[in-house]
Design a protein around this motif. Structure first.
Motif, short mmCIF file in Angstrom:
data_model
loop_
_atom_site.label_atom_id
_atom_site.label_comp_id
_atom_site.label_asym_id
_atom_site.label_seq_id
_atom_site.Cartn_x
_atom_site.Cartn_y
_atom_site.Cartn_z
N TYR A 129 0.84 -1.21 0.00
CA TYR A 129 0.00 0.00 0.00
C TYR A 129 0.87 1.25 0.00
O TYR A 129 0.58 2.23 -0.72
CB TYR A 129 -0.91 -0.02 1.22
N GLN A 130 1.94 1.25 0.79
CA GLN A 130 2.84 2.41 0.85
C GLN A 130 3.47 2.68 -0.50
O GLN A 130 3.55 3.84 -0.95
CB GLN A 130 3.92 2.14 1.90
N HIS A 131 3.90 1.64 -1.20
CA HIS A 131 4.54 1.83 -2.52
C HIS A 131 3.52 2.28 -3.57
O HIS A 131 3.85 3.10 -4.44
CB HIS A 131 5.20 0.52 -2.96
N ASN A 132 2.32 1.77 -3.48
CA ASN A 132 1.32 2.11 -4.50
C ASN A 132 0.73 3.50 -4.32
O ASN A 132 0.44 4.19 -5.31
CB ASN A 132 0.18 1.07 -4.47
N HIS A 133 0.56 3.94 -3.07
CA HIS A 133 -0.16 5.19 -2.81
C HIS A 133 0.72 6.30 -2.26
O HIS A 133 0.24 7.42 -2.07
CB HIS A 133 -1.32 4.93 -1.85
N ARG A 134 1.97 5.98 -1.94
CA ARG A 134 2.91 6.98 -1.43
C ARG A 134 2.44 7.59 -0.12
O ARG A 134 2.70 8.76 0.15
CB ARG A 134 3.15 8.08 -2.46
N LYS A 135 1.75 6.83 0.69
CA LYS A 135 1.31 7.31 2.00
C LYS A 135 0.98 6.10 2.87
O LYS A 135 0.78 4.99 2.36
CB LYS A 135 0.10 8.22 1.88
N SER A 136 0.93 6.35 4.17
CA SER A 136 0.58 5.28 5.10
C SER A 136 -0.93 5.05 5.09
O SER A 136 -1.71 5.97 4.84
CB SER A 136 1.04 5.64 6.52
N MET A 137 -1.32 3.84 5.41
CA MET A 137 -2.73 3.50 5.45
C MET A 137 -3.39 4.14 6.68
O MET A 137 -2.79 4.17 7.77
CB MET A 137 -2.89 1.98 5.49
#
Length: 266
Positions: A129-137
């Motif tokens: 998720y971090q790599h795909n969205h450039r932010k923490s969940m």
């Protein structure tokens, strides 16, 4: 007449064969006791001589207690550090808490191997998720993701009893309580593990303020931390799987602070 004679010979032969295969019955032994002679049979009742039936279970309960409490602008997750197996203490310094993000902490009691595997699966999902969205969940998304992960293993569940604590996007404290297969709800407080039965009544009274007539005031994080310490001291008096130390994580919008508090070591 010949047919009847052959049938009689076969019948006698079969009886002799079964008689040879049948083991002799054990004879009773005579024991002279204080109350006179006593006859005791020598039949093995499956206690000593007969082979034991062995079984295998993929699960083992390693004990421990976790607790989570949500406040107005904070959440606190705590757990003891004892790792047990039956009446044996395997370690006195094993953390049951795992920070998934800078604003979200998972507390897990149960089978240590399943807890480690669950943490590994969650960490991989968080990194993707971090790599795909450039932010923490977000904390609410982590709660749903944990429920989905547990539900995927519903046919062979993780033997892990989880509480999730953190702060949501508005900065409010959030606590999520789970069952073994992913059903969850957001609540003000929760506890799992071997000391759950001792923690929940305390939380109902002090945090939930149930069946009380005095003022239900907003408790600061520092006061809740002291309540948690008292709760673990109390649980440690009755639960042999809770002890040694309690690890307390206070989660706010600014981040996570960790403190340790020693419990009894017996």
């Amino acid at each position: 007449a010949l047919r009847g004679h052959i049938k009689k010979i076969l019948h006698c032969t079969m009886e002799n064969m079964f008689e040879r295969q049948r083991p002799p019955l054990p004879q009773p032994s005579l024991i002279h006791g204080s109350e006179g002679p006593l006859y005791v049979d020598n039949i093995d009742h499956g206690v000593t001589e007969a082979p034991y039936e062995h079984g295998f279970s993929p699960y083992e309960f390693n004990g421990g207690t976790t607790i989570a409490i949500a406040g107005k602008d904070y959440a606190i997750v705590a757990a003891d550090t004892r790792l047990s197996s039956g009446y044996e203490i395997l370690s006195r310094n094993v953390s049951k808490l795992h920070d998934l993000t800078g604003k979200c902490v998972l507390g897990s009691a149960g089978c240590k191997t399943d807890v480690d595997q669950l943490r590994s699966v969650l960490d991989i999902t968080m990194k993707v998720y971090q790599h795909n969205h450039r932010k923490s969940m977000a904390t609410t998304s982590v709660a749903q993701m944990l429920g989905n992960t547990l539900y995927q293993r519903r046919m062979f569940p993780y033997y892990a009893f989880n509480v999730l604590g953190g702060v949501d996007a508005e900065g409010r404290g959030a606590v999520y309580s789970y069952d073994a297969i992913g059903s969850f709800e957001r609540t003000q407080y929760s506890a799992t593990g071997s000391g759950q039965a001792y923690m929940i009544p305390l939380l109902d009274n002090v945090i939930g303020h149930k069946n009380r007539l005095d003022e239900n005031r907003e408790l600061p994080a520092e006061e809740v931390v002291e309540i948690i310490k008292d709760g673990f001291v109390t649980a440690g008096e009755r639960d042999i799987y809770t002890g040694d130390a309690v690890e307390i994580m206070v989660i706010t919008a600014a981040g996570i602070t960790t403190t340790m508090y020693n419990l009894k070591a017996d």
